[in-house]
Write a protein that holds these residues in place. Structure first.
Motif, PDB file in Angstrom:
ATOM      1  N   THR A  32     -15.958  51.579 -17.699  1.00 44.57           N
ATOM      2  CA  THR A  32     -14.649  51.647 -17.972  1.00 44.57           C
ATOM      3  C   THR A  32     -14.068  52.605 -19.071  1.00 44.57           C
ATOM      4  OG1 THR A  32     -14.524  49.531 -17.057  1.00 44.57           O
ATOM      5  CG2 THR A  32     -12.426  50.418 -18.003  1.00 44.57           C
ATOM      6  N   ALA A  33     -13.160  53.585 -18.685  1.00 40.09           N
ATOM      7  CA  ALA A  33     -12.620  54.252 -19.901  1.00 40.09           C
ATOM      8  C   ALA A  33     -11.305  53.847 -19.881  1.00 40.09           C
ATOM      9  CB  ALA A  33     -12.508  55.604 -19.332  1.00 40.09           C
ATOM     10  N   LEU A  34     -10.684  53.617 -21.054  1.00 45.33           N
ATOM     11  CA  LEU A  34      -9.390  53.189 -21.481  1.00 45.33           C
ATOM     12  C   LEU A  34      -8.588  54.587 -22.259  1.00 45.33           C
ATOM     13  CD1 LEU A  34      -6.931  51.199 -21.890  1.00 45.33           C
ATOM     14  CD2 LEU A  34      -8.099  50.429 -23.800  1.00 45.33           C
ATOM     15  N   VAL A  35      -7.699  54.952 -21.481  1.00 43.43           N
ATOM     16  CA  VAL A  35      -7.118  56.206 -22.120  1.00 43.43           C
ATOM     17  C   VAL A  35      -5.664  55.749 -22.650  1.00 43.43           C
ATOM     18  CG1 VAL A  35      -6.243  58.474 -21.462  1.00 43.43           C
ATOM     19  CG2 VAL A  35      -8.261  57.499 -20.300  1.00 43.43           C
ATOM     20  N   GLY A  36      -5.583  56.180 -24.047  1.00 41.90           N
ATOM     21  CA  GLY A  36      -4.299  55.817 -24.653  1.00 41.90           C
ATOM     22  C   GLY A  36      -4.612  55.525 -26.331  1.00 41.90           C
ATOM     23  N   GLN A 131     -15.379  52.329 -22.822  1.00 40.43           N
ATOM     24  CA  GLN A 131     -15.338  53.780 -23.660  1.00 40.43           C
ATOM     25  C   GLN A 131     -13.709  54.149 -24.045  1.00 40.43           C
ATOM     26  OE1 GLN A 131     -17.478  57.089 -22.744  1.00 40.43           O
ATOM     27  NE2 GLN A 131     -15.983  58.466 -23.794  1.00 40.43           N
ATOM     28  N   ARG A 132     -13.368  53.916 -25.524  1.00 41.66           N
ATOM     29  CA  ARG A 132     -12.000  54.337 -25.707  1.00 41.66           C
ATOM     30  C   ARG A 132     -11.939  55.792 -25.898  1.00 41.66           C
ATOM     31  NH1 ARG A 132      -8.787  50.493 -28.081  1.00 41.66           N
ATOM     32  NH2 ARG A 132      -7.256  52.227 -27.539  1.00 41.66           N
ATOM     33  N   ILE A 133     -10.841  56.332 -25.042  1.00 44.32           N
ATOM     34  CA  ILE A 133     -10.374  57.653 -25.095  1.00 44.32           C
ATOM     35  C   ILE A 133      -8.976  58.007 -25.737  1.00 44.32           C
ATOM     36  CG2 ILE A 133     -10.155  59.803 -23.662  1.00 44.32           C
ATOM     37  CD1 ILE A 133     -12.412  58.813 -21.667  1.00 44.32           C
ATOM     38  N   VAL A 134      -9.124  58.481 -26.734  1.00 43.05           N
ATOM     39  CA  VAL A 134      -7.742  58.556 -27.472  1.00 43.05           C
ATOM     40  C   VAL A 134      -7.091  59.842 -26.873  1.00 43.05           C
ATOM     41  CG1 VAL A 134      -6.328  58.641 -29.648  1.00 43.05           C
ATOM     42  CG2 VAL A 134      -8.291  57.171 -29.413  1.00 43.05           C
TER      43      VAL A 134
END
Length: 396
Positions: A32-36, A131-134
């Motif tokens: 999972t990718a979390l975009v924000g 995975q966090r994606i800022v």
């Protein structure tokens, strides 16, 4: 050329619904990718003032957070159980809801937005498959069995399922070509916190007034309450600019139950509107939370509805056939069908109540006050309404 990272699920949006969706997906073993943006993970000091943005979480919503192992991270000294709710009409009628009478430990749990985001953010940090994606979402590009997300600055990722959790003005929803229909209520919500002279005993108070709107005082830890006043725009502008005068304006209603009120910090305001969408899903896309629906806050069910979206999406993903990938259209249709009725009923109920209590003609007054009195006189019906609001009939 840099290879584009591929995920099972990409969640766009780092509000409560987005964090919960990303956390739950990762806990299912889906990459999972979390975009924000990142959310703060430091606990508030014990003496820190309470956030004016608070949520009344239904038992089903707390249950989801417990399953996600995020609820233990919430500072329990900053939450408050609601044991009873008293609703007052404009002609002396009253409707009360009691958790004990409905065989529930509580009607709802009050938690600050900032504390909920902090707890979910902390839990996200421990999710191995996440995975966090800022970054900021820019565009969608279909790619066969995946969708490419383009982010501001040129970064790109691919996902088999995109979850739009980026709020009522969802850029992902717009990029997918899903129409949203907005209706304004001519009201603004004014929120503020107060210290109260008398203990609130875990009781929430709500008044309906056709001239002044819907006024709710929700219990906070200690001898404090949180105001949510859905007021006509001109009145709301005056209230938001004079937080100190709010206490005196509330005194005739709140005084008999809470004694004198003292303002704690400034008031904030935000316009109220209803948003519905043509569909909850698209090609390898699902909407959750405010990206999927916005309802009037008079029932306090906005976030509960969003977390129920997440809970159902996770249920569908967990129960999928082994050979189906997360973005399979069959799964998306299952999710959309299962959410159609509860979302539609909540939208209809809150809209109808908001319209009914905004009218000041004799017929409307008679209907709403008779309705309150009639429901109050039928304990089985009240218990059923409480269980429905608590999510007792929802799928787990």
């Amino acid at each position: 050329m840099t290879q584009t990272a591929t995920f099972d699920i990409a969640v766009v949006g780092a509000g409560a619904a987005g964090l919960a969706a990303a956390l739950g997906s990762a806990q299912l073993g889906l990459r999972t990718a979390l975009v924000g943006p990142r959310v703060p993970v430091d606990r508030a000091a014990a003496a820190a003032p309470f956030d004016v943005r608070i949520y009344a979480l239904a038992p089903a919503a707390v249950g989801l957070l417990e399953r996600l192992k995020a609820w233990p991270a919430v500072d329990q000294s900053r939450v408050q159980a609601v044991a009873k709710m008293r609703v007052f009409g404009d002609s002396g009628s009253e409707l009360s809801f009691d958790a004990y009478q409905a065989a529930l430990p509580r009607l709802a749990t009050i938690v600050e937005e900032s504390e909920l985001l902090r707890a979910l953010g902390a839990a996200v940090g421990f999710a191995a498959e996440l995975q966090r994606i800022v970054g900021t979402f820019d565009a969608l590009q279909p790619q066969g069995e995946a969708t490419r997300l383009l982010l501001a600055g040129g970064q790109a990722i691919e996902a088999r399922l995109v979850v739009a959790a980026d709020g009522s003005r969802s850029s992902v929803r717009a990029a997918a070509g899903i129409n949203a229909h907005e209706l304004t209520y001519g009201q603004t919500a004014v929120v503020a916190n107060f210290a109260c002279e008398r203990p609130h005993q875990g009781v929430a108070l709500q008044w309906f007034d056709p001239a002044e709107g819907v006024i709710a005082l929700l219990p906070l830890p200690g001898e404090r309450v949180s105001l949510v006043w859905s007021a006509p725009h001109p009145l709301a502008e005056m209230l938001a600019n004079e937080a100190a005068s709010l206490a005196s304006r509330l005194a005739p209603r709140a005084g008999p139950y809470l004694g004198a009120l003292t303002a704690i910090g400034p008031a904030r305001s935000f316009p109220l509107r209803r948003i519905g969408v043509d569909r909850l899903v698209g090609r390898r896309l699902a909407l959750v939370g405010d990206a999927a629906h916005v309802v009037h806050p008079l029932a306090g069910q906005g976030l509960n509805l969003g977390l129920a979206d997440v809970s159902e999406m996770l249920r569908v993903l967990a129960g999928r056939e082994q050979w189906r990938d997360p973005g399979d259209p069959v799964l998306l249709r299952r999710y959309e069908r299962s959410r159609a009725e509860p979302v539609g009923l909540m939208r209809l109920a809150t809209h109808a109540l908001a319209r009914l209590f905004a009218r000041d003609d004799a017929v409307s007054r008679e209907v709403r006050n008779l309705g309150l009195s009639a429901v109050d006189a039928l304990p089985p019906l009240k218990a059923a309404l409480i269980r429905h609001a608590a999510g007792q009939g929802a799928r787990r």
